[in-house]
Design a protein around this motif. Structure first.
Motif, short mmCIF file in Angstrom:
data_model
loop_
_atom_site.label_atom_id
_atom_site.label_comp_id
_atom_site.label_asym_id
_atom_site.label_seq_id
_atom_site.Cartn_x
_atom_site.Cartn_y
_atom_site.Cartn_z
N MET A 169 0.82 -1.21 0.00
CA MET A 169 0.00 0.00 0.00
C MET A 169 0.85 1.26 0.00
N LEU A 170 1.98 1.22 0.66
CA LEU A 170 2.84 2.39 0.72
C LEU A 170 3.32 2.79 -0.67
N VAL A 171 3.47 1.80 -1.55
CA VAL A 171 3.99 2.05 -2.89
C VAL A 171 2.88 2.42 -3.87
N LEU A 172 1.75 1.73 -3.81
CA LEU A 172 0.77 1.83 -4.90
C LEU A 172 -0.63 2.25 -4.50
N ALA A 173 -0.89 2.58 -3.24
CA ALA A 173 -2.26 2.92 -2.85
C ALA A 173 -2.73 4.23 -3.48
N ALA A 174 -1.82 5.14 -3.79
CA ALA A 174 -2.21 6.41 -4.42
C ALA A 174 -1.03 7.06 -5.13
N PRO A 175 -0.49 6.41 -6.17
CA PRO A 175 0.70 6.97 -6.82
C PRO A 175 0.42 8.22 -7.65
N THR A 176 -0.77 8.33 -8.25
CA THR A 176 -1.15 9.50 -9.04
C THR A 176 -2.62 9.76 -8.77
N GLY A 177 -3.13 10.87 -9.28
CA GLY A 177 -4.56 11.11 -9.11
C GLY A 177 -4.92 12.57 -9.11
N ALA A 178 -6.13 12.85 -8.62
CA ALA A 178 -6.68 14.21 -8.65
C ALA A 178 -5.86 15.16 -7.78
#
Length: 209
Positions: free
Chosen positions: A113-122
């Protein structure tokens, strides 16, 4: 009216916050931060959205609490390996293996989760992305500190610049394992990656005989 409000506020919760937090972890882990709605969370946690705000705060507040829980559960074995192994080389090796074990565990989403839970977004979720980036920077720092202890213990010699590069290399391997697992790599398929990363140890350090 005031007495009725005070009585309502004094009512005991009809849910267990710890159980609800574990359920929120499952949802965020499966769908990522932006892919998870308050409705998803309320359904999984078995409580109303208002109760989420009352007990945990906003969605971002809840996510931060979830990440703290993740850090003490699935995120703990790699950190424990880094802390407890007797040599820096053994610590790095154990950390990589513990990472691969955790991100390919049956019944769990296959990524960290630390790596991929929110890599990009709004844009409005910038604070969440920075929060996770800070966690990844902390991961790099923990690796660097363990390597520095190895140097202090006389296990190998290196310059401060090379030490930072070495720490960044192994942090990159950790993060890359997560991407590979998310894309379908099995535990067996990740094993050669770890073998190659550890084969690089002697080339990247000046070890004593």
């Amino acid at each position: 009216m005031e007495n009725r409000l005070m009585a309502a506020r004094g009512r005991p919760r009809t849910f267990d916050p710890n159980t609800a937090l574990h359920r929120a972890l499952e949802v965020f882990w499966e769908r990522g931060y932006e892919g998870t709605s308050l409705s998803d969370l309320a359904q999984a946690m078995g409580i109303a959205s208002g109760s989420i705000y009352a007990c945990f705060g906003s969605k971002e507040d809840l996510f931060r609490k979830v990440m703290a829980l993740y850090g003490t559960t699935s995120g703990e074995p790699p950190r424990r390996a880094l802390r407890e192994q007797p040599t820096a080389r053994a610590a790095i090796n154990a950390m990589l293996r513990a990472t691969a074990d955790e991100i390919t565990r049956a019944g769990k989403p296959h990524y960290c989760m630390l790596v991929l839970a929110a890599p990009t977004g709004a844009a409005e979720n910038h604070a969440v992305r920075e929060f996770l980036a800070d966690g990844r920077r902390g991961q790099h720092s923990a690796i660097k500190e363990r390597l520095a202890r190895g140097v202090a213990d006389g296990e190998f010699t290196t310059s401060s610049v090379a030490l930072d590069a070495l720490a960044r290399y192994y942090a990159t391997v950790v993060q890359g394992l997560s991407v590979q697992a998310r894309d379908g790599a099995t535990r067996a398929e990740l094993e050669p990656v770890i073998t190659c990363a550890m084969a690089a140890w002697d080339a990247l350090t000046s070890t004593h005989p």
